[in-house]
Design an enzyme around this catalytic site. Structure first.
Site, short mmCIF file in Angstrom:
data_model
loop_
_atom_site.label_atom_id
_atom_site.label_comp_id
_atom_site.label_asym_id
_atom_site.label_seq_id
_atom_site.Cartn_x
_atom_site.Cartn_y
_atom_site.Cartn_z
N CYS A 89 0.84 -1.20 0.00
CA CYS A 89 0.00 0.00 0.00
C CYS A 89 0.88 1.26 0.00
O CYS A 89 1.49 1.59 -1.00
CB CYS A 89 -0.97 -0.02 1.18
SG CYS A 89 -2.33 1.17 1.03
N HIS A 177 -3.70 -5.19 0.53
CA HIS A 177 -3.13 -5.67 1.79
C HIS A 177 -3.18 -7.20 1.84
O HIS A 177 -4.22 -7.78 2.17
CB HIS A 177 -3.88 -5.09 2.98
CG HIS A 177 -3.62 -3.64 3.21
ND1 HIS A 177 -2.61 -3.18 4.02
CD2 HIS A 177 -4.22 -2.53 2.71
CE1 HIS A 177 -2.59 -1.85 4.02
NE2 HIS A 177 -3.57 -1.44 3.23
N GLU A 179 -1.93 -9.12 3.96
CA GLU A 179 -1.89 -9.62 5.34
C GLU A 179 -3.26 -9.80 5.96
O GLU A 179 -3.40 -10.50 6.98
CB GLU A 179 -1.04 -8.70 6.21
CG GLU A 179 -1.63 -7.32 6.48
CD GLU A 179 -1.31 -6.29 5.43
OE1 GLU A 179 -1.44 -5.09 5.72
OE2 GLU A 179 -0.95 -6.67 4.29
N SER A 231 -0.31 -14.14 37.33
CA SER A 231 -1.68 -13.60 37.27
C SER A 231 -2.72 -14.68 37.02
O SER A 231 -3.91 -14.43 37.14
CB SER A 231 -1.77 -12.57 36.15
OG SER A 231 -1.62 -13.20 34.89
N GLY A 232 -2.27 -15.88 36.64
CA GLY A 232 -3.21 -16.92 36.25
C GLY A 232 -3.44 -16.94 34.75
O GLY A 232 -4.11 -17.83 34.24
N GLY A 233 -2.90 -15.94 34.04
CA GLY A 233 -3.11 -15.85 32.61
C GLY A 233 -2.05 -16.58 31.81
O GLY A 233 -1.09 -17.15 32.36
N VAL A 234 -2.21 -16.55 30.51
CA VAL A 234 -1.33 -17.29 29.60
C VAL A 234 0.10 -16.76 29.65
O VAL A 234 1.06 -17.52 29.82
CB VAL A 234 -1.85 -17.22 28.16
CG1 VAL A 234 -0.90 -17.92 27.19
CG2 VAL A 234 -3.24 -17.83 28.06
N ASP A 235 0.28 -15.45 29.53
CA ASP A 235 1.61 -14.88 29.38
C ASP A 235 2.49 -15.12 30.60
O ASP A 235 3.63 -15.59 30.47
CB ASP A 235 1.51 -13.37 29.10
CG ASP A 235 0.71 -13.07 27.85
OD1 ASP A 235 0.61 -13.95 26.98
OD2 ASP A 235 0.17 -11.96 27.74
N SER A 236 1.98 -14.79 31.77
CA SER A 236 2.81 -14.95 32.97
C SER A 236 3.07 -16.43 33.25
O SER A 236 4.14 -16.80 33.74
CB SER A 236 2.16 -14.28 34.18
OG SER A 236 0.98 -14.95 34.58
N SER A 237 2.11 -17.30 32.93
CA SER A 237 2.29 -18.74 33.17
C SER A 237 3.39 -19.32 32.28
O SER A 237 4.25 -20.08 32.74
CB SER A 237 0.97 -19.48 32.91
OG SER A 237 -0.05 -19.01 33.77
#
Length: 520
Positions: A89, A177, A179, A231-237
């Protein structure tokens, strides 16, 4: 404090994406990563100087017009003719205009679906692309003339120069685009560029990332102790398991109950972490958070109050870990690149972000972020490679401030208890109806209004809640979920009958943009 991301990964073949501020730039990166090729996004005015293992360059779209005096225009000669180059673009228009072509304002702005009417299948970029392939356009300018050594390799009914290549160079441009999802063969085009033109070997895999990350963390951390807030979330786990794999018991995890978690979440998540072999300390600090939130109604003030108490509690807990030198964080790549404006100016702050920026001066810790090169979907793939339970990996995103920003107005212990019950019915209902994995994020919002209702023969004047469920890939844009009416009717009935204090349930059908996923 903005992080300095002016580097390229020296260990892998890399595609550099030069960002001119397009809303789709992250999608380019995600598509390339899905092809198992490593890539990085860098603003047009902060292009890295270390090109080790650089295999090709992609120029993104932009909200600017190349005809604007203030439009971003880096020195493309650094790449052009030296490395494979693809302009998308704005990038395609820039490659045309800067080298003798002409870009003019379109008579009619072309936005949305279009179909190719001409495809030169001899072009390495266009191999395998159908003659009538659907593409996605989003532009107010058009390339009207190209230099003599440029050749048109794709057209639509309205755009004669929809794709081109430069003869004798590995340089290409596309007005559409590739993508975005609506360019149906966009992935094929990107494959052609990445594999056929750039000759990438697709060496960016979850298993390899795990092995390399563990080795790098061992070298970086040695015998140092690391503190990580879970935190119990995906990233920190996933960050915790990676760090634990590298340094074992030298990782000390802290899981703070701020009183704003989902029903029973503190006990359940704490137990699951211990089952994973992590060294975790749980701290119930609910009353401290409630006290700090008392009387606050402004969303940003609530976020700051929750953040302040968390830092205080976390800091006190961290003092019990002797000689700790590092703070582990689950920062991921969107957090990093969104902290640097692709247009060269300051980005608008929509809401405070919990993990991008400096630490308080009194926390004398260095930061280690093992996931800072990954997108959310890549984090889940890494988690699967680490054999983390799918219950954690498939968990919906949950805001750092928790239910504190899903209670509009002042947060009280009583409102939290009510919302926890509502949320439990909604989330468990999605799971029981086999709808949970079709939803990217779901939650319940406690509204600052009371409404009249009738229960039995009695008039009620109680609270209203809103249910929110969206589909998305990365949270940057989102559409509301078209959940079955029968399901919504059943959940509404259960909430009103089982949660004392609620007599009305609504469903949020706003998309992002213009709305945000969370209400605060």
């Amino acid at each position: 404090m903005l992080r300095n991301i002016n580097y390229l990964c020296p260990m892998h073949e890399t595609i550099l994406i030069v960002d001119f501020g397009s809303q789709y730039t992250q999608l380019i990166a995600r598509r390339i990563r899905e092809l198992n090729v490593y890539c990085e996004i860098h603003p047009w005015n902060k292009i890295p100087v270390d090109f080790a293992n650089l295999k090709g360059v992609i120029l993104s779209g932009s909200p600017f017009s190349v005809r604007d005096v203030a439009a971003p225009k880096p020195d493309l000669g650094v790449f052009k003719g030296h490395l494979p180059l693809l302009g998308v673009c704005y990038g395609a228009q820039l490659l045309a205009q800067e080298f003798g072509g002409k870009v003019q304002s379109s008579n009619t702005r072309e936005y949305g679906r279009a179909n190719l009417s001409m495809v030169n299948s001899n072009s390495r970029l266009m191999q395998g692309i159908s003659m009538d392939s659907q593409v996605w356009m989003s532009h107010g300018d058009s390339i009207t003339d190209i230099p003599e050594n440029y050749m048109v390799v794709g057209s639509t009914a309205d755009v004669a120069i929809a794709a081109y290549e430069i003869l004798g160079e590995d340089t290409f441009g596309v007005q559409f685009h590739p993508e975005v999802y609506h360019s149906l063969e966009g992935t094929q085009l990107l494959k052609n560029f990445i594999y056929n033109v750039c000759s990438c070997s697709a060496d960016w895999t979850p298993a390899l990332f795990v092995d390399e990350s563990v080795a790098k963390l061992k070298e970086q951390l040695g015998n140092d102790r690391v503190i990580l807030g879970l935190s119990g979330g995906v990233d920190s786990s996933v960050a915790a398991v990676l760090l634990h794999k590298a340094i074992g018991e030298n990782l000390h995890c802290i899981f703070v109950d701020n009183g704003l978690l989902r029903k029973n979440e503190y006990a359940e998540v704490l137990e699951s972490y211990k089952g994973m072999g992590l060294n975790v300390k749980g701290i119930n600090a609910s009353e401290l958070f409630y006290a700090e939130l008392k009387g606050l109604t402004d969303p940003e003030l609530k976020r700051k109050a929750i953040g302040k108490v968390f830092i205080d509690v976390f800091n006190e807990a961290s003092k019990e870990v002797e000689n700790a030198k590092w703070l582990g964080q689950g920062t991921i790549y969107p957090d990093v690149i969104e902290s640097v404006s692709g247009t060269g100016g300051p980005s608008q702050t929509i809401k405070s972000h919990h993990n991008v920026g400096g630490l308080p001066d009194y926390m004398k810790l260095s930061v280690v972020e093992p996931l800072r090169l990954l997108f959310k979907d890549e984090v889940r793939r890494i988690g699967a490679a680490l054999n983390i339970d799918d219950k954690i990996l498939s968990r919906h995103p949950f805001p750092g401030p928790g239910l504190g920003i899903r209670i509009l107005g002042e947060v009280t212990k009583e409102k939290v208890a009510i919302l926890q019950e509502v949320d439990s019915i909604f989330i468990n209902g999605l799971k029981e109806a086999d709808l949970y994995k079709d939803v990217w994020q779901a939650g319940s919002i406690f509204l600052p209004v009371q409404t009249v209702g009738v229960m039995g023969d009695e008039r009620t004047y109680e609270n209203a809640v809103a249910l929110r469920a969206v589909t998305s890939t990365d949270g940057m844009t989102a559409d509301w979920c078209h959940l079955p009416y029968e399901f919504l009717a059943s959940i509404s009935n259960k909430i009103i009958n089982q949660v004392k204090g609620i007599n009305r349930v609504t469903y949020d059908i706003s998309s992002k943009p213009p709305a945000t996923i969370e209400w605060e």
